[in-house]
Design a protein around this motif. Structure first.
Motif, PDB file in Angstrom:
ATOM      1  N   GLY A   1      10.205  10.875   9.304  1.00  0.00           N
ATOM      2  CA  GLY A   1       8.911  10.227   9.146  1.00  0.00           C
ATOM      3  C   GLY A   1       8.373   9.484  10.348  1.00  0.00           C
ATOM      4  O   GLY A   1       7.318   8.838  10.251  1.00  0.00           O
ATOM      5  N   LEU A   2       9.051   9.543  11.496  1.00  0.00           N
ATOM      6  CA  LEU A   2       8.512   8.889  12.689  1.00  0.00           C
ATOM      7  C   LEU A   2       7.336   9.686  13.229  1.00  0.00           C
ATOM      8  O   LEU A   2       7.264  10.907  13.074  1.00  0.00           O
ATOM      9  CB  LEU A   2       9.594   8.781  13.768  1.00  0.00           C
ATOM     10  CG  LEU A   2      10.816   7.908  13.477  1.00  0.00           C
ATOM     11  CD1 LEU A   2      11.731   7.867  14.692  1.00  0.00           C
ATOM     12  CD2 LEU A   2      10.409   6.500  13.076  1.00  0.00           C
ATOM     13  N   THR A   3       6.406   9.003  13.871  1.00  0.00           N
ATOM     14  CA  THR A   3       5.289   9.692  14.508  1.00  0.00           C
ATOM     15  C   THR A   3       5.781  10.365  15.791  1.00  0.00           C
ATOM     16  O   THR A   3       6.839   9.994  16.324  1.00  0.00           O
ATOM     17  CB  THR A   3       4.168   8.700  14.848  1.00  0.00           C
ATOM     18  OG1 THR A   3       4.649   7.791  15.861  1.00  0.00           O
ATOM     19  CG2 THR A   3       3.741   7.911  13.625  1.00  0.00           C
ATOM     20  N   PRO A   4       5.054  11.354  16.303  1.00  0.00           N
ATOM     21  CA  PRO A   4       5.471  11.990  17.558  1.00  0.00           C
ATOM     22  C   PRO A   4       5.651  11.002  18.708  1.00  0.00           C
ATOM     23  O   PRO A   4       6.576  11.143  19.506  1.00  0.00           O
ATOM     24  CB  PRO A   4       4.334  12.976  17.840  1.00  0.00           C
ATOM     25  CG  PRO A   4       3.788  13.311  16.492  1.00  0.00           C
ATOM     26  CD  PRO A   4       3.901  12.047  15.695  1.00  0.00           C
ATOM     27  N   ILE A   5       4.783   9.995  18.785  1.00  0.00           N
ATOM     28  CA  ILE A   5       4.896   8.997  19.858  1.00  0.00           C
ATOM     29  C   ILE A   5       6.175   8.187  19.686  1.00  0.00           C
ATOM     30  O   ILE A   5       6.902   7.924  20.650  1.00  0.00           O
ATOM     31  CB  ILE A   5       3.661   8.077  19.875  1.00  0.00           C
ATOM     32  CG1 ILE A   5       2.414   8.878  20.262  1.00  0.00           C
ATOM     33  CG2 ILE A   5       3.873   6.920  20.856  1.00  0.00           C
ATOM     34  CD1 ILE A   5       1.136   8.068  20.258  1.00  0.00           C
ATOM     35  N   GLU A   6       6.464   7.769  18.458  1.00  0.00           N
ATOM     36  CA  GLU A   6       7.684   7.005  18.199  1.00  0.00           C
ATOM     37  C   GLU A   6       8.926   7.846  18.488  1.00  0.00           C
ATOM     38  O   GLU A   6       9.914   7.349  19.059  1.00  0.00           O
ATOM     39  CB  GLU A   6       7.697   6.535  16.742  1.00  0.00           C
ATOM     40  CG  GLU A   6       6.665   5.462  16.429  1.00  0.00           C
ATOM     41  CD  GLU A   6       6.546   5.179  14.952  1.00  0.00           C
ATOM     42  OE1 GLU A   6       6.052   4.092  14.577  1.00  0.00           O
ATOM     43  OE2 GLU A   6       6.953   6.054  14.147  1.00  0.00           O
ATOM     44  N   ALA A   7       8.874   9.111  18.091  1.00  0.00           N
ATOM     45  CA  ALA A   7      10.021   9.992  18.320  1.00  0.00           C
ATOM     46  C   ALA A   7      10.267  10.206  19.810  1.00  0.00           C
ATOM     47  O   ALA A   7      11.416  10.185  20.269  1.00  0.00           O
ATOM     48  CB  ALA A   7       9.780  11.334  17.627  1.00  0.00           C
TER      49      ALA A   7
END
Length: 247
Positions: free
Chosen positions: A43-49
């Motif tokens: 569930g992390l966003t692409p930026i967070e990942a």
């Protein structure tokens, strides 16, 4: 040496470092794909990942942290676990202190950030005279870029291909560490430490004992130390006997 010669020398060292670490860089690509896709799956966003790979930059810690995040584990438990997992980097830094500490701060900070298992495998065995900062920078920076590119591909693929983490890519984790460990087995104490770590980690995991990897690591270090100490004691005893016989 003029400026152009210095530039050529630095470029040559950068490329040498990149080539030296390239086998490990290729081996870690599936690991990076897994880290990126797994971060998206929980569930992390692409930026967070991508930030995990860009800022944390620690494969094993990333996978464990994302798994604990998915299990909604508390923050302090997550921090403590990742601290123990990455604590081996403290040993790496101590081992390389003699080579890096004389360098200015502008060198120590980036090399400290780029210091991974793979970079230590490439540069850790070098003597103080053999160590070249540009060589280490080329190795560490190229590995950092490959890891982040692989994570990016995993993030994109994770959004397009569901359950990418079930493709068996986690074997890349074991394969990478096998490639790092095997060349370092050059004497009996190291062999004993590796065997103890292998057997203990398998048995403790089979018995479902918490912290099995940490316990196995400690047992391996103690076994290697005792084996090396026993060898040193035997060597000193032999020398004493020879000196007494000569007298």
């Amino acid at each position: 040496m003029d400026i152009s010669s210095q530039s050529i020398s630095r470029t040559h060292l950068l490329w040498r470092g990149m080539l030296a670490i390239s086998p490990l860089s290729f081996a870690v690509i599936p690991w990076g794909l897994l880290a990126g896709s797994y971060a998206i799956d929980i569930g992390l966003t692409p930026i967070e990942a991508q930030a995990l790979s860009a800022i944390l930059f620690a494969g094993a810690a990333q996978l464990v942290a994302t798994g604990m995040f998915d299990a909604q584990v508390g923050l302090w438990t997550m921090l403590l676990t990742t601290f123990f997992i990455t604590s081996r980097h403290f040993l790496y830094s101590v081992s390389m202190r003699e080579k890096i500490s004389p360098l200015p701060l502008r060198w120590r900070l980036p090399l400290g950030f780029l210091l991974t298992d793979e970079l230590f495998a490439v540069c850790g065995h070098q003597s103080k005279k053999e160590f070249e900062p540009w060589y280490a920078l080329g190795a560490g920076l190229s590995f950092y870029l490959v890891w982040n590119l692989a994570s990016l591909v995993g993030i994109v693929a994770g959004r397009q291909i569901p359950n990418l983490d079930q493709w068996g890519l986690e074997f890349a984790v074991a394969a990478t560490f096998i490639a790092i460990v095997i060349p370092t087995i050059k004497n009996i104490p190291i062999l004993v430490a590796v065997v103890v770590a292998l057997v203990a980690s398998v048995l403790l995991s089979y018995w479902q004992i918490e912290g099995s990897l940490i316990i196995a690591s400690l047992l391996a270090m103690v076994a290697g130390y005792l084996c090396e100490k026993a060898g040193m004691d035997n060597s000193s005893s032999s020398q004493t006997l020879k000196s007494e016989e000569g007298a």
